[in-house]
Design a protein around this motif. Structure first.
Motif, PDB file in Angstrom:
ATOM      1  N   ARG A 162      60.121 -39.529  71.364  1.00 48.15           N
ATOM      2  CA  ARG A 162      59.613 -38.340  71.231  1.00 48.15           C
ATOM      3  C   ARG A 162      59.789 -37.443  72.306  1.00 48.15           C
ATOM      4  O   ARG A 162      60.631 -37.793  73.550  1.00 48.15           O
ATOM      5  CB  ARG A 162      58.051 -39.062  72.239  1.00 48.15           C
ATOM      6  N   LEU A 183      46.443 -33.168  75.362  1.00 49.21           N
ATOM      7  CA  LEU A 183      45.174 -33.820  75.653  1.00 49.21           C
ATOM      8  C   LEU A 183      44.513 -33.650  76.505  1.00 49.21           C
ATOM      9  O   LEU A 183      43.869 -34.840  77.100  1.00 49.21           O
ATOM     10  CB  LEU A 183      46.760 -35.324  76.123  1.00 49.21           C
ATOM     11  N   ARG A 193      43.545 -29.761  67.295  1.00 53.23           N
ATOM     12  CA  ARG A 193      44.719 -29.552  67.247  1.00 53.23           C
ATOM     13  C   ARG A 193      45.075 -28.753  65.414  1.00 53.23           C
ATOM     14  O   ARG A 193      46.189 -28.153  65.204  1.00 53.23           O
ATOM     15  CB  ARG A 193      45.516 -31.106  67.695  1.00 53.23           C
ATOM     16  N   PHE A 206      52.815 -34.268  63.758  1.00 56.29           N
ATOM     17  CA  PHE A 206      53.180 -33.777  64.928  1.00 56.29           C
ATOM     18  C   PHE A 206      52.360 -33.896  65.840  1.00 56.29           C
ATOM     19  O   PHE A 206      52.513 -34.552  67.386  1.00 56.29           O
ATOM     20  CB  PHE A 206      53.981 -32.465  65.229  1.00 56.29           C
ATOM     21  N   TYR A 222      52.232 -37.816  66.349  1.00 51.75           N
ATOM     22  CA  TYR A 222      53.110 -38.292  67.371  1.00 51.75           C
ATOM     23  C   TYR A 222      53.237 -37.806  68.912  1.00 51.75           C
ATOM     24  O   TYR A 222      53.613 -38.535  69.243  1.00 51.75           O
ATOM     25  CB  TYR A 222      54.836 -37.954  66.131  1.00 51.75           C
ATOM     26  N   GLU A 223      53.596 -36.693  68.307  1.00 53.96           N
ATOM     27  CA  GLU A 223      53.947 -36.035  69.937  1.00 53.96           C
ATOM     28  C   GLU A 223      52.729 -35.834  70.816  1.00 53.96           C
ATOM     29  O   GLU A 223      53.084 -36.074  71.669  1.00 53.96           O
ATOM     30  CB  GLU A 223      54.666 -35.203  69.673  1.00 53.96           C
ATOM     31  N   ILE A 224      51.434 -35.689  70.552  1.00 54.77           N
ATOM     32  CA  ILE A 224      50.888 -35.720  71.603  1.00 54.77           C
ATOM     33  C   ILE A 224      49.982 -36.845  71.541  1.00 54.77           C
ATOM     34  O   ILE A 224      49.843 -37.421  72.446  1.00 54.77           O
ATOM     35  CB  ILE A 224      49.563 -34.197  71.181  1.00 54.77           C
ATOM     36  N   GLU A 225      49.300 -37.523  70.361  1.00 58.39           N
ATOM     37  CA  GLU A 225      48.768 -38.213  70.907  1.00 58.39           C
ATOM     38  C   GLU A 225      49.500 -39.669  71.288  1.00 58.39           C
ATOM     39  O   GLU A 225      48.853 -41.247  71.007  1.00 58.39           O
ATOM     40  CB  GLU A 225      47.630 -38.305  69.408  1.00 58.39           C
ATOM     41  N   GLY A 226      50.987 -40.068  70.832  1.00 58.17           N
ATOM     42  CA  GLY A 226      52.015 -40.922  71.105  1.00 58.17           C
ATOM     43  C   GLY A 226      51.739 -42.266  69.970  1.00 58.17           C
ATOM     44  O   GLY A 226      51.781 -42.830  70.575  1.00 58.17           O
ATOM     45  N   ILE A 227      50.949 -41.889  68.888  1.00 53.97           N
ATOM     46  CA  ILE A 227      50.753 -42.823  67.788  1.00 53.97           C
ATOM     47  C   ILE A 227      52.104 -43.543  66.492  1.00 53.97           C
ATOM     48  O   ILE A 227      53.416 -42.334  66.919  1.00 53.97           O
ATOM     49  CB  ILE A 227      49.600 -42.263  66.634  1.00 53.97           C
ATOM     50  N   THR A 228      51.891 -44.165  67.002  1.00 53.38           N
ATOM     51  CA  THR A 228      53.088 -44.553  65.990  1.00 53.38           C
ATOM     52  C   THR A 228      53.746 -44.135  64.326  1.00 53.38           C
ATOM     53  O   THR A 228      52.198 -43.750  64.063  1.00 53.38           O
ATOM     54  CB  THR A 228      53.496 -46.475  66.290  1.00 53.38           C
ATOM     55  N   MET A 229      54.657 -44.456  64.317  1.00 54.39           N
ATOM     56  CA  MET A 229      54.689 -43.314  62.817  1.00 54.39           C
ATOM     57  C   MET A 229      53.920 -44.582  61.624  1.00 54.39           C
ATOM     58  O   MET A 229      54.103 -44.394  60.937  1.00 54.39           O
ATOM     59  CB  MET A 229      56.838 -43.735  62.185  1.00 54.39           C
ATOM     60  N   MET A 236      56.573 -44.449  55.469  1.00 50.49           N
ATOM     61  CA  MET A 236      56.963 -43.664  56.670  1.00 50.49           C
ATOM     62  C   MET A 236      58.107 -42.490  56.056  1.00 50.49           C
ATOM     63  O   MET A 236      57.821 -41.705  57.545  1.00 50.49           O
ATOM     64  CB  MET A 236      57.486 -45.206  56.815  1.00 50.49           C
ATOM     65  N   ALA A 268      58.215 -39.111  58.492  1.00 51.63           N
ATOM     66  CA  ALA A 268      59.256 -38.972  59.573  1.00 51.63           C
ATOM     67  C   ALA A 268      60.205 -37.505  59.204  1.00 51.63           C
ATOM     68  O   ALA A 268      60.383 -36.672  59.836  1.00 51.63           O
ATOM     69  CB  ALA A 268      60.478 -40.254  59.030  1.00 51.63           C
ATOM     70  N   LEU A 280      57.675 -34.836  60.412  1.00 48.97           N
ATOM     71  CA  LEU A 280      57.928 -35.000  61.548  1.00 48.97           C
ATOM     72  C   LEU A 280      58.807 -33.918  62.383  1.00 48.97           C
ATOM     73  O   LEU A 280      58.732 -32.921  63.089  1.00 48.97           O
ATOM     74  CB  LEU A 280      58.102 -36.555  62.392  1.00 48.97           C
ATOM     75  N   ARG A 323      58.618 -30.553  64.107  1.00 52.11           N
ATOM     76  CA  ARG A 323      59.850 -30.512  65.068  1.00 52.11           C
ATOM     77  C   ARG A 323      60.805 -28.592  65.177  1.00 52.11           C
ATOM     78  O   ARG A 323      60.682 -28.550  66.046  1.00 52.11           O
ATOM     79  CB  ARG A 323      60.728 -31.775  65.518  1.00 52.11           C
ATOM     80  N   PHE A 332      57.334 -26.878  66.010  1.00 53.24           N
ATOM     81  CA  PHE A 332      57.241 -26.334  66.783  1.00 53.24           C
ATOM     82  C   PHE A 332      58.468 -25.585  67.785  1.00 53.24           C
ATOM     83  O   PHE A 332      58.333 -24.264  68.781  1.00 53.24           O
ATOM     84  CB  PHE A 332      57.508 -27.866  67.944  1.00 53.24           C
TER      85      PHE A 332
END
Lengths: 250, 211
Positions: free
Chosen positions: A6, A24, B58, B160, B163-170, B181, B185, B188, B192, B195
């Motif tokens: 990440r 967040l 978001r 994005f 994955y990047e903010i909420e931290g959820i797995t792919m 999947m 990817a 994402l 990125r 971003f």
């Protein structure tokens, strides 16, 4: 597949990290959470679930703790029962069965609230009710006005509101706009503080426009325009605009 | 009235048709009782309300509309909980949120031109534990984040943010978005790039603008 590292963990610039972390930092207010919980009819269930979970946990860890929680639960139940008794006494002080009259109350619209903006509506649905033989009565009187002003809505659940509006939809499906307007009048009387006010407004506009009466159609258009003006970003605005356009079609 | 104009199969509630993700037969659980549905709704709300609210923000829903939009997501879920199989609640909610976010953005694009009232809302909702100067910084940063995310198409943006903010797995993102999947990817990776390019555009005037 674990996915790439990440950005927050590796490779992000300081600005990027700040932005991602900021994502967040906001969230809904506690009062919104509380209100929505109540509106969805979840408050009581959650309290009960919480109590059950607490008691279960107490029983798991130690018997004394279990009885302590049980005592607390019983005390809470006594308090709730007392409050319920007081509220019920106040509610039953007014007549539940109301006389049926032909004249609608003059100020129903003042009680109506559009949930999205808590703004007053310009159309009195009761005044638009068709006094046809199939609709012999309007269940709204000055007495009902007082009745509706009581905090009944607080105890109504979302499902009751949904059911009430579903009833309106049944009338619309059955091509009975007058019946739909009557059902809407009941809805407004039953739910002074409406969670589904915008949905009710859409249905009301549809019923008024489907009625065939030029006056009703004009009122429907006016109501739709007022709503769109007051709530331009509402998810309902586009449908109301479509209804306005449709009403202008020859 | 035209026949079929008010069809129960086509909800008359505005936007709802678009707001409701399709429920596949495999996801359908017709036998669930009302009480069980209510319990599930309660659990889904407690576990996901903040996540859905934040996701809507978001995904481009203005703060002043986020409360209503979140409520709309749960209203849809409340009405269709019996059709959602156990464990699929979060995916249903997120997909509803995406559709509602798209609706709100569409309406906003129509009504564009009005002043952005985000700041007022942020001030109103600022965390009381945060000092005023910190709150202002936080509001600015959130506004910048909103602008940066605006540079992405909503599908990439969703991947994005998750994955990047909420931290959820792919894997969970693939489940939430109901895409493979590999697609996650790919989105994402592109997100990125979007971003980084957007942040670089923002930083350019700060670091290279003054002579």
């Amino acid at each position: 597949m674990n996915g790439p590292t990440r950005l927050l963990e590796e490779g992000a610039t300081e600005t990027e990290r700040d932005l991602l972390r900021a994502g967040l930092t906001d969230g809904p207010s506690a009062s919104w959470m509380r209100d929505t919980r109540a509106a969805l009819g979840l408050a009581t269930g959650l309290a009960a679930a919480s109590t059950i979970a607490s008691v279960a946990a107490a029983a798991k860890w130690s018997a004394p703790l279990f009885f302590k929680w049980l005592g607390a639960l019983l005390a809470a139940a006594v308090v709730v029962a007392s409050l319920t008794f007081v509220v019920r006494r106040r509610v039953t002080a007014a007549p539940e069965v109301l006389p049926v009259v032909d004249d609608p109350p003059p100020a129903t619209s003042q009680r109506r609230r559009i949930a999205a903006g808590a703004s007053e509506s310009v159309v009195d649905p009761v005044s638009t009710v068709d006094e046809s033989p199939e609709s012999p009565s309007v269940e709204s009187t000055p007495a009902t006005a007082r009745h509706a002003e009581r905090p009944l809505a607080a105890t109504k659940t979302l499902s009751a509101e949904v059911a009430s509006l579903d009833n309106v939809r049944h009338y619309l499906v059955a091509d009975n706009p007058a019946g739909a307007l009557r059902a809407l009048a009941k809805y407004h009387a039953s739910f002074p503080a409406q969670l589904l006010g915008p949905e009710a407004t859409v249905l009301e506009v549809q019923a008024l426009m489907a009625d065939g009466d030029p006056g009703h159609r004009a009122r429907g258009i006016a109501l739709a325009r007022r709503f769109v003006k007051m709530h331009p970003t509402s998810p309902h605005a586009s449908q109301l605009e479509a209804l306005i356009s449709k009403a202008h079609e020859p | 009235m035209r026949p079929g104009f008010y069809s129960m199969a086509t909800p008359v509630v505005v936007g709802e048709k678009d707001s409701i993700p399709p429920v596949s037969p495999a996801d359908s659980v017709e036998t669930a009782s009302g009480a069980a549905s209510k319990d599930r709704l309660a659990r889904a709300f407690e576990q996901n309300a903040v996540f859905i609210w934040r996701s809507l923000r978001r995904l481009g829903v203005p703060r002043e509309a986020a409360d209503d939009a979140t409520q709309q997501v749960f209203l849809v879920a409340a009405r269709r909980m019996h059709e959602i199989s156990e464990g699929k609640e979060r995916a249903f909610l997120f997909q509803s949120a995406m559709r509602i976010a798209m609706e709100v953005r569409r309406e906003l694009s129509v009504a564009r031109g009005r002043a952005d009232s985000d700041e007022g809302g942020l001030l109103e909702r600022a965390d009381p534990a945060v000092r005023p100067d910190e709150a202002v910084d936080q509001q600015r940063t959130l506004r910048v984040l909103g602008h940066v995310l605006e540079s992405m198409p909503i599908e990439r943006r969703a991947a994005f943010v998750l994955y990047e903010i909420e931290g959820i797995t792919m894997a969970e993102i693939a489940s939430l978005l109901q895409i493979p999947m590999g697609t996650v990817a790919s989105r994402l990776r592109l997100a990125r790039e979007d971003f980084r390019a957007a942040v670089a555009r923002l930083e350019r005037p700060l670091h290279g603008g003054v002579k």
